[in-house]
Design an enzyme around this catalytic site. Sequence first.
Site, short mmCIF file in Angstrom:
data_model
loop_
_atom_site.label_atom_id
_atom_site.label_comp_id
_atom_site.label_asym_id
_atom_site.label_seq_id
_atom_site.Cartn_x
_atom_site.Cartn_y
_atom_site.Cartn_z
N SER A 32 0.91 -1.17 -0.15
CA SER A 32 0.05 -0.03 -0.01
C SER A 32 0.76 1.26 0.01
O SER A 32 1.91 1.30 0.75
CB SER A 32 -1.07 -0.14 1.35
N LYS A 83 -13.86 -4.23 0.58
CA LYS A 83 -14.57 -2.90 0.43
C LYS A 83 -16.21 -3.16 0.47
O LYS A 83 -16.94 -2.34 0.91
CB LYS A 83 -14.31 -2.39 -1.00
N ASN A 104 -14.62 2.64 0.80
CA ASN A 104 -13.14 2.71 0.91
C ASN A 104 -12.43 3.75 2.00
O ASN A 104 -11.33 3.71 2.23
CB ASN A 104 -12.49 2.90 -0.40
N GLY A 145 -16.66 -3.25 -13.15
CA GLY A 145 -16.47 -3.92 -12.12
C GLY A 145 -16.74 -2.75 -10.85
O GLY A 145 -17.42 -1.68 -11.03
N GLY A 146 -15.72 -2.94 -9.79
CA GLY A 146 -16.16 -2.22 -8.59
C GLY A 146 -15.61 -0.73 -8.89
O GLY A 146 -16.38 0.55 -8.59
N TYR A 233 -2.52 3.09 -13.55
CA TYR A 233 -1.39 3.88 -13.20
C TYR A 233 -0.18 2.95 -13.44
O TYR A 233 1.02 3.78 -13.55
CB TYR A 233 -1.70 4.79 -12.02
N GLY A 254 -4.26 6.74 -14.53
CA GLY A 254 -5.07 6.46 -13.15
C GLY A 254 -4.52 7.26 -11.98
O GLY A 254 -4.84 7.04 -10.74
P1 ATR Z 1 -11.93 -3.39 -10.05
O1 ATR Z 1 -12.25 -3.23 -8.54
O2 ATR Z 1 -10.70 -2.69 -10.54
O3 ATR Z 1 -12.93 -2.63 -11.08
P2 ATR Z 1 -13.17 -5.70 -10.85
O4 ATR Z 1 -14.39 -5.38 -9.83
O5 ATR Z 1 -12.49 -6.98 -10.79
O6 ATR Z 1 -11.76 -4.84 -10.47
O7 ATR Z 1 -13.44 -5.33 -12.22
C1 ATR Z 1 -12.45 -5.72 -13.33
C2 ATR Z 1 -13.04 -5.43 -14.76
O8 ATR Z 1 -12.04 -5.70 -15.55
C3 ATR Z 1 -14.32 -5.64 -14.99
O9 ATR Z 1 -15.22 -5.09 -15.88
C4 ATR Z 1 -13.99 -6.96 -15.92
O10 ATR Z 1 -14.84 -7.55 -16.87
P3 ATR Z 1 -16.01 -8.71 -16.22
O11 ATR Z 1 -16.86 -8.08 -15.63
O12 ATR Z 1 -16.37 -9.31 -17.44
O13 ATR Z 1 -15.26 -9.94 -15.30
C5 ATR Z 1 -12.77 -6.29 -16.71
N1 ATR Z 1 -12.10 -7.37 -17.34
C6 ATR Z 1 -11.00 -8.01 -16.61
N2 ATR Z 1 -10.23 -8.78 -17.42
C7 ATR Z 1 -10.59 -8.55 -18.52
C8 ATR Z 1 -10.46 -9.02 -19.77
N3 ATR Z 1 -9.35 -9.96 -20.23
N4 ATR Z 1 -11.13 -8.70 -20.97
C9 ATR Z 1 -12.03 -7.76 -20.68
N5 ATR Z 1 -12.20 -7.06 -19.57
C10 ATR Z 1 -11.90 -7.43 -18.53
#
Ligand code: ATR
Length: 296
Positions: A32, A83, A104, A145-146, A233, A254
């Site tokens: 971190s 989270k 967070n 995602g998140g 980032y 980022g």
């Molecule tokens: P974070 O907290 O960083 O948002 P997350 O909640 O795991 O992490 O979300 C990751 C995002 O990257 C999601 O939108 C994921 O798509 P899925 O919902 O289909 O899993 C996307 N992602 C990760 N690997 C990917 C890949 N190889 N191709 C396209 N999208 C990807």
Amino acid sequence: MNSDERVNKLSGISINGETALYGVIGNPIRHSFSPKMQTLAFQECSINAVYLPFLIQEFQLPQLLNAFAISGVQGFNITLPFKEKIVPYLDLLSDEATMLQSVNTVILTTEGWKGYSTDGDGFVRSLTAADVSIKGKKVLLAGAGGAARAIAVSLALAGVSELAIVNRTQKKADNLAELLRTTVPNLCINTILPADLQMDIVINTTSVGMHDNGCPLPDSVFNHCRQVVDIIYNPPMTPLLKKAAERSVPYMNGIDMLLYQGVEAFEIWTGQKAPVETMRRSLIDSVYSSTAIDHI
Ligand code: ATR
């Protein structure tokens, strides 16, 4: 190092019987960047406080807030994988945290532990700081995602006119769109790549480009857009950003989202304006002089 040197090294930090304690919980946590960034910020503002990392196991969550209250912890950050898991143990939630069911940043208030989600507002603030205006703009968001959820809610509340959310797993994009429709009914939302691709701002929240050479969106997105943002980032230049640079489209990574989520947390805890430049210098030094990749 002799004892004089040791004392000198600590002379910038005032640790005494009144030092307040803040921290970050997660697992893993040792990479971190926040302990250094937040402790330097406290120092810069002459606030008698330190910020430490806490490696937590999931089974410890039910006792955590009591243990923190007894130990005098006044606020803390939460990173992966807690989270969402922390939410049931909190007494109060901000509007964004209620919407996202994700937190967070936590502060101890007179009414108990209150949770916030500063990722989305941190993102919006990073755009504002870079003079990128959002109000009335058409935004294409890759990912659901998140991070995407937090960003989408803050963008919607900040007044974008149109939001297109595209994600590998369609259902997650649809669920996010549904959440936004109930929150900001006037916002135009869709979950497929718009045919005309006349979007003003393009944002990648997926991990594509972090460990590989992939680009999460087709080259045609660059034809119209005036700003490309990748929340990755590290590396600082992803394939998406390189393509933007080649086409002279303004771009940002980022690092400032990471910075401003911390700035927002500092301001929630202290009620004071954060020393943004000190925090940025600390973050850039930590992130780009290490190989660690972490989200907070
Ligand atoms: P974070 O907290 O960083 O948002 P997350 O909640 O795991 O992490 O979300 C990751 C995002 O990257 C999601 O939108 C994921 O798509 P899925 O919902 O289909 O899993 C996307 N992602 C990760 N690997 C990917 C890949 N190889 N191709 C396209 N999208 C990807």
